[in-house]
Design an enzyme around this catalytic site. Sequence first.
Site, mmCIF file in Angstrom:
data_model
loop_
_atom_site.group_PDB
_atom_site.id
_atom_site.type_symbol
_atom_site.label_atom_id
_atom_site.label_comp_id
_atom_site.label_asym_id
_atom_site.label_seq_id
_atom_site.Cartn_x
_atom_site.Cartn_y
_atom_site.Cartn_z
ATOM 1 N N GLN A 158 -31.773 -1.052 -8.176
ATOM 2 C CA GLN A 158 -32.762 -2.057 -7.767
ATOM 3 C C GLN A 158 -33.546 -1.572 -6.545
ATOM 4 O O GLN A 158 -34.775 -1.682 -6.490
ATOM 5 C CB GLN A 158 -32.063 -3.379 -7.457
ATOM 6 C CG GLN A 158 -31.355 -3.983 -8.673
ATOM 7 C CD GLN A 158 -30.586 -5.262 -8.336
ATOM 8 O OE1 GLN A 158 -30.464 -5.651 -7.179
ATOM 9 N NE2 GLN A 158 -30.046 -5.912 -9.361
ATOM 10 N N ASP A 186 -6.428 -2.474 -9.182
ATOM 11 C CA ASP A 186 -5.309 -1.837 -9.892
ATOM 12 C C ASP A 186 -5.569 -1.741 -11.392
ATOM 13 O O ASP A 186 -5.146 -0.791 -12.047
ATOM 14 C CB ASP A 186 -4.011 -2.610 -9.669
ATOM 15 C CG ASP A 186 -3.380 -2.265 -8.315
ATOM 16 O OD1 ASP A 186 -3.414 -1.079 -7.946
ATOM 17 O OD2 ASP A 186 -2.874 -3.174 -7.650
ATOM 18 N N ARG A 211 -26.564 -10.516 -10.280
ATOM 19 C CA ARG A 211 -27.350 -11.726 -10.542
ATOM 20 C C ARG A 211 -28.838 -11.432 -10.675
ATOM 21 O O ARG A 211 -29.586 -12.243 -11.167
ATOM 22 C CB ARG A 211 -27.202 -12.713 -9.378
ATOM 23 C CG ARG A 211 -25.882 -13.410 -9.358
ATOM 24 C CD ARG A 211 -25.863 -14.547 -8.368
ATOM 25 N NE ARG A 211 -24.490 -14.777 -7.934
ATOM 26 C CZ ARG A 211 -23.582 -15.429 -8.652
ATOM 27 N NH1 ARG A 211 -23.903 -15.949 -9.807
ATOM 28 N NH2 ARG A 211 -22.352 -15.563 -8.203
ATOM 29 N N GLU A 215 -33.376 -11.443 -3.878
ATOM 30 C CA GLU A 215 -32.069 -11.662 -3.253
ATOM 31 C C GLU A 215 -32.234 -11.746 -1.736
ATOM 32 O O GLU A 215 -31.547 -12.508 -1.065
ATOM 33 C CB GLU A 215 -31.123 -10.509 -3.628
ATOM 34 C CG GLU A 215 -29.762 -10.595 -2.954
ATOM 35 C CD GLU A 215 -28.751 -9.583 -3.489
ATOM 36 O OE1 GLU A 215 -29.079 -8.837 -4.438
ATOM 37 O OE2 GLU A 215 -27.636 -9.534 -2.949
ATOM 38 N N LYS A 225 15.063 6.574 6.975
ATOM 39 C CA LYS A 225 15.930 5.401 7.058
ATOM 40 C C LYS A 225 15.934 4.596 5.750
ATOM 41 O O LYS A 225 14.879 4.317 5.176
ATOM 42 C CB LYS A 225 15.470 4.490 8.202
ATOM 43 C CG LYS A 225 15.387 5.182 9.554
ATOM 44 C CD LYS A 225 16.689 5.808 10.005
ATOM 45 C CE LYS A 225 17.707 4.806 10.520
ATOM 46 N NZ LYS A 225 18.979 5.503 10.924
ATOM 47 N N GLU A 274 -19.336 3.578 -13.374
ATOM 48 C CA GLU A 274 -18.057 4.058 -12.808
ATOM 49 C C GLU A 274 -16.843 3.431 -13.477
ATOM 50 O O GLU A 274 -15.761 4.015 -13.494
ATOM 51 C CB GLU A 274 -18.013 3.812 -11.295
ATOM 52 C CG GLU A 274 -17.962 2.352 -10.829
ATOM 53 C CD GLU A 274 -19.347 1.730 -10.601
ATOM 54 O OE1 GLU A 274 -20.317 2.195 -11.225
ATOM 55 O OE2 GLU A 274 -19.437 0.769 -9.812
ATOM 56 N N HIS A 284 -22.612 -0.728 -14.089
ATOM 57 C CA HIS A 284 -21.688 0.081 -13.277
ATOM 58 C C HIS A 284 -20.983 1.117 -14.159
ATOM 59 O O HIS A 284 -19.907 0.840 -14.680
ATOM 60 C CB HIS A 284 -20.639 -0.822 -12.631
ATOM 61 C CG HIS A 284 -21.178 -1.689 -11.544
ATOM 62 N ND1 HIS A 284 -21.268 -1.259 -10.242
ATOM 63 C CD2 HIS A 284 -21.696 -2.945 -11.566
ATOM 64 C CE1 HIS A 284 -21.798 -2.223 -9.502
ATOM 65 N NE2 HIS A 284 -22.066 -3.255 -10.283
ATOM 66 N N SER A 292 0.803 -1.235 0.000
ATOM 67 C CA SER A 292 0.000 0.000 0.000
ATOM 68 C C SER A 292 0.832 1.280 0.000
ATOM 69 O O SER A 292 0.489 2.250 0.660
ATOM 70 C CB SER A 292 -0.957 0.044 1.192
ATOM 71 O OG SER A 292 -1.681 -1.136 1.292
ATOM 72 N N LYS A 327 17.630 1.573 5.499
ATOM 73 C CA LYS A 327 17.957 0.162 5.744
ATOM 74 C C LYS A 327 16.869 -0.812 5.272
ATOM 75 O O LYS A 327 17.186 -1.824 4.619
ATOM 76 C CB LYS A 327 18.307 -0.039 7.226
ATOM 77 C CG LYS A 327 18.962 -1.381 7.576
ATOM 78 C CD LYS A 327 20.269 -1.678 6.856
ATOM 79 C CE LYS A 327 21.468 -0.862 7.242
ATOM 80 N NZ LYS A 327 21.929 -0.920 8.614
ATOM 81 N N CYS A 362 -26.453 -0.078 -9.836
ATOM 82 C CA CYS A 362 -26.719 -1.506 -9.677
ATOM 83 C C CYS A 362 -27.680 -1.752 -8.511
ATOM 84 O O CYS A 362 -28.875 -1.532 -8.670
ATOM 85 C CB CYS A 362 -25.403 -2.270 -9.518
ATOM 86 S SG CYS A 362 -25.567 -3.982 -10.052
HETATM 87 N N1 GLN Z 1 -26.888 -7.681 -5.389
HETATM 88 C C1 GLN Z 1 -27.400 -7.220 -6.623
HETATM 89 C C2 GLN Z 1 -27.354 -8.282 -7.695
HETATM 90 O O1 GLN Z 1 -26.626 -9.236 -7.602
HETATM 91 C C3 GLN Z 1 -26.655 -5.984 -7.085
HETATM 92 C C4 GLN Z 1 -25.240 -6.257 -7.429
HETATM 93 C C5 GLN Z 1 -24.398 -5.011 -7.507
HETATM 94 O O2 GLN Z 1 -24.778 -3.988 -6.978
HETATM 95 N N2 GLN Z 1 -23.238 -5.103 -8.124
HETATM 96 O O3 GLN Z 1 -28.060 -8.192 -8.665
#
Ligand code: GLN
Length: 552
Positions: free
Chosen positions: A399, A73, A479, A419, A189, A526, A524, A16, A191, A395
């Site tokens: 939902q 990464d 899922r 879920e 340091k 992001e 996602h 890290s 060392k 995600c």
């Molecule tokens: N738990 C939810 C699913 O599996 C959302 C998954 C998530 O947010 N990446 O559909």
Amino acid sequence: MTTPKFIFVVGGVMSSVGKGVSTSSIALILQSRGYTVTVMKADPYINVDAGTMNPTEHGEVFVTEDGDETDQDIGNYERFINTNITSINYMTTGRVYQTVIQKERNLEYQGKCVEVVPHIPEEIIRRISAAQQKSKADVTVIEIGGTVGEYQNILFLEAARMLKNQHPNDVAFVLVSYLPVPSTLGEMKTKPTQHAVRLMNEAGLQPDFIIARAERMLDDVRCEKLAQFCSVPKDAVIPAPDAPHIYDVPLQFEKRGFTDNILKRLNMRAKKVGKKAHTNDLLAFKKLLHTINTTKKTIRIGVVGKYFHTGQFVLADSYISVIEALKHAAWSFAYKPELVWLDPESYEKDSKNLRELAQFDGVLIPGGFGSRGVEGKIAAIQYVREHKIPYFGLCYGMQLAAIEVARHVASIRDAHTQEIDPKTKHPVIIVNPFQKENIMQKRFGGTMRLGSYDCALVKGTKTSKAYGKAVISERHRHRYEFNNAYRTILEEAGMRVSGTNPETDLVEIMELNNHPWFVGTQFHPEFLSRPLSPHPLFKGFIAASIDRQKKR
Ligand code: GLN
């Protein structure tokens, strides 16, 4: 073209300290000189991928476009070199062993005794060559997880040694080490770094460069000492004090002559960078840093999530791509984001705690799994919906928004996701039919709906305006899905479906009418945001948040 070059980046002293950022920066500075660069990660754990680990254990699971669940990464590499990196660039000990064992079962070793050495390192080298060939990279930078001296990564070091032995002029080693300044001494340091180099030597490796990570700038006396005791020229010791910003690191490397030095070490002639220089060139980063460092305006975003706490520490690594995406978008409007971590369980304990949400310019709920904090998140969504605070759900965040609107606007009181309540009478979110079988058979590793899928946008929505396109492609990891049986009911409640998968008709984006910004995505976004090209939906969310700030 000259022969392909390979740079291994290994860590010393402790983890890290910025090995991933150093690796990404090395890739970027070489790319900025006109070379094709690819970056790989070799992780020492047995897990075949990062998908089966808890984020507080491992950090974010970064999803590649071809659906691999990798180390965070890889996200840094993509953000720095502005290139999509695929599965072939990521390996774990588990993955390497899996291939070797499968080859043995297929009689591919022709009756030989298959051994840890050389067969495991050979498989590692095969993977490195395959990634190099696929990208046709002039330079392949390989980050080896962990630190030297650990038992876990020794076979990756052995592979590096073997590759160097085969191509002595084409392989270089960079040690990213740490130089502590004990508070009782007030002196830096060297060392521990000397020991780290000895450990490398024991593995048959000699660093060509030492990146001297420390709180402060390395001084000349200690630079000299490192050079002398670690057998490197003085100019191969690269001082790397804590940088104000990760995107400053490549600029610092360039300034300290690291780029020229690497080129010299690997006998590469500097290429002329043509007119069409890569968009991610250093100049653009310099401009971005100027904005980051000079802007006085801030935008306050509350992030409601549960993977923040480990013991006494708050760990934001679990959401690193979300955090980065928020930053990229805020910077593009010359704002500094102020991100505050909010705990949904506190809303379950006392609903008065929800009032804290009013102080934010925008609220985001990232991805998640399982039941902890879910009711608190739903309460938070209700609050921001009713108070017209910009909301962005990723995600699970989409939902739960669908469930919230179903419960409180469409009056389906027991609406839920399968879920959490597999027997719910109103499964607004259902298990994807393909996933049902996986769950029953306990096939959990790498089986979610993963990677890039197309999504057709509905004209006239906030979403399609933000993208400015008809069809987009985004990365998934889930899922469960929105249940199309509830589509009409939710649309009547004011929720609009703004994007669907063209082949399966799965709902990928939802947004609320009559709200400044209430958008949820099944994917996602992001993962696609880059510092120099922020994601359109994050930009839309930040723009709405700025609006709210101005009106208050
Ligand atoms: N738990 C939810 C699913 O599996 C959302 C998954 C998530 O947010 N990446 O559909």
